[in-house]
Design a protein around this motif. Structure first.
Motif, mmCIF file in Angstrom:
data_model
loop_
_atom_site.group_PDB
_atom_site.id
_atom_site.type_symbol
_atom_site.label_atom_id
_atom_site.label_comp_id
_atom_site.label_asym_id
_atom_site.label_seq_id
_atom_site.Cartn_x
_atom_site.Cartn_y
_atom_site.Cartn_z
ATOM 1 N N TYR A 28 0.855 -1.179 0.000
ATOM 2 C CA TYR A 28 0.000 0.000 0.000
ATOM 3 C C TYR A 28 0.893 1.233 0.000
ATOM 4 O O TYR A 28 1.732 1.377 0.886
ATOM 5 C CB TYR A 28 -0.894 0.024 1.242
ATOM 6 C CG TYR A 28 -2.213 -0.688 1.098
ATOM 7 C CD1 TYR A 28 -2.287 -1.990 0.642
ATOM 8 C CD2 TYR A 28 -3.397 -0.055 1.452
ATOM 9 C CE1 TYR A 28 -3.496 -2.641 0.537
ATOM 10 C CE2 TYR A 28 -4.611 -0.696 1.349
ATOM 11 C CZ TYR A 28 -4.663 -1.993 0.882
ATOM 12 O OH TYR A 28 -5.869 -2.634 0.770
ATOM 13 N N TYR A 36 -6.388 7.399 3.993
ATOM 14 C CA TYR A 36 -7.407 6.647 4.724
ATOM 15 C C TYR A 36 -7.455 7.080 6.193
ATOM 16 O O TYR A 36 -8.520 7.341 6.738
ATOM 17 C CB TYR A 36 -7.138 5.139 4.640
ATOM 18 C CG TYR A 36 -8.170 4.345 5.397
ATOM 19 C CD1 TYR A 36 -9.323 3.906 4.774
ATOM 20 C CD2 TYR A 36 -8.014 4.053 6.754
ATOM 21 C CE1 TYR A 36 -10.290 3.203 5.468
ATOM 22 C CE2 TYR A 36 -8.975 3.354 7.461
ATOM 23 C CZ TYR A 36 -10.108 2.932 6.806
ATOM 24 O OH TYR A 36 -11.072 2.247 7.499
ATOM 25 N N ILE A 61 -7.536 -3.754 6.880
ATOM 26 C CA ILE A 61 -8.010 -3.719 5.493
ATOM 27 C C ILE A 61 -6.898 -4.150 4.546
ATOM 28 O O ILE A 61 -7.119 -4.965 3.651
ATOM 29 C CB ILE A 61 -8.536 -2.313 5.135
ATOM 30 C CG1 ILE A 61 -9.836 -2.038 5.903
ATOM 31 C CG2 ILE A 61 -8.762 -2.170 3.634
ATOM 32 C CD1 ILE A 61 -10.292 -0.600 5.865
ATOM 33 N N TYR A 67 -3.900 -4.132 -2.629
ATOM 34 C CA TYR A 67 -4.001 -2.710 -2.946
ATOM 35 C C TYR A 67 -4.745 -2.456 -4.263
ATOM 36 O O TYR A 67 -5.528 -1.516 -4.364
ATOM 37 C CB TYR A 67 -2.625 -2.038 -2.997
ATOM 38 C CG TYR A 67 -2.758 -0.582 -3.363
ATOM 39 C CD1 TYR A 67 -3.339 0.320 -2.472
ATOM 40 C CD2 TYR A 67 -2.358 -0.120 -4.616
ATOM 41 C CE1 TYR A 67 -3.503 1.651 -2.816
ATOM 42 C CE2 TYR A 67 -2.517 1.217 -4.957
ATOM 43 C CZ TYR A 67 -3.094 2.096 -4.059
ATOM 44 O OH TYR A 67 -3.275 3.412 -4.397
ATOM 45 N N TYR A 70 -8.354 -2.551 -3.524
ATOM 46 C CA TYR A 70 -8.696 -1.393 -2.700
ATOM 47 C C TYR A 70 -8.819 -0.148 -3.576
ATOM 48 O O TYR A 70 -9.788 0.609 -3.480
ATOM 49 C CB TYR A 70 -7.628 -1.182 -1.625
ATOM 50 C CG TYR A 70 -7.806 0.074 -0.810
ATOM 51 C CD1 TYR A 70 -8.668 0.101 0.272
ATOM 52 C CD2 TYR A 70 -7.115 1.238 -1.139
ATOM 53 C CE1 TYR A 70 -8.840 1.256 1.021
ATOM 54 C CE2 TYR A 70 -7.278 2.390 -0.400
ATOM 55 C CZ TYR A 70 -8.138 2.398 0.680
ATOM 56 O OH TYR A 70 -8.314 3.552 1.413
ATOM 57 N N GLU A 74 -12.223 2.057 -4.204
ATOM 58 C CA GLU A 74 -12.251 3.494 -3.890
ATOM 59 C C GLU A 74 -12.597 4.317 -5.126
ATOM 60 O O GLU A 74 -13.327 5.302 -5.043
ATOM 61 C CB GLU A 74 -10.922 3.945 -3.298
ATOM 62 C CG GLU A 74 -10.726 3.514 -1.860
ATOM 63 C CD GLU A 74 -11.744 4.145 -0.912
ATOM 64 O OE1 GLU A 74 -12.088 5.334 -1.074
ATOM 65 O OE2 GLU A 74 -12.201 3.431 -0.009
ATOM 66 N N LEU A 103 -14.521 -4.440 -0.202
ATOM 67 C CA LEU A 103 -13.969 -3.407 0.667
ATOM 68 C C LEU A 103 -14.845 -3.205 1.901
ATOM 69 O O LEU A 103 -14.337 -3.055 3.015
ATOM 70 C CB LEU A 103 -13.805 -2.095 -0.092
ATOM 71 C CG LEU A 103 -13.226 -0.929 0.708
ATOM 72 C CD1 LEU A 103 -11.865 -1.293 1.296
ATOM 73 C CD2 LEU A 103 -13.120 0.313 -0.155
#
Length: 115
Positions: A28, A36, A61, A67, A70, A74, A103
């Motif tokens: 990440y 975040y 998470i 990633y 994620y 997002e 997520l």
């Protein structure tokens, strides 16, 4: 001399285990983690406890969701906020629903463990 022996021991241990495991946090980007935590703290109060809880949350998470997934979730969430036909694709498509659901599950797990 002692340092050399320590390094040899580390390399021997690495050879036995296969390799040194790369932490999931390294996958990440720092900016994603900070973004975040910043948003989480804004939502949960700007206290030391919120900082610790939010940091814990992104750690959980990150340990559940790669990633790339994620980032996709997002992006879908962000673009899905658009009104009308522009946002429908990002709210209603199968890939969007799948990524957002994944997520949300990770966030629910993080809430249980961290808050």
């Amino acid at each position: 001399m002692v340092l050399t022996e320590v390094l040899r021991a580390i390399f021997a241990l690495t050879a036995l285990t296969g390799s040194i495991t790369v932490s999931w946090a390294a996958t990440y980007p720092t900016v994603a983690i900070v973004d975040y935590v910043y948003g989480c703290m804004k939502a949960n109060g700007e206290t030391r406890a919120a900082l610790e809880n939010c940091s814990c949350s992104i750690d959980i998470i990150a340990s559940i969701v790669p990633y790339e997934r994620y980032e996709a979730a997002e992006t879908f969430r962000s673009l899905g906020l658009q009104t009308g036909e522009r946002g429908v694709l990002f709210r209603e498509s199968a890939p969007a629903k799948s990524a957002i659901t994944e997520l949300r599950r990770a966030q629910a797990e993080a809430d249980v463990r961290c808050f």
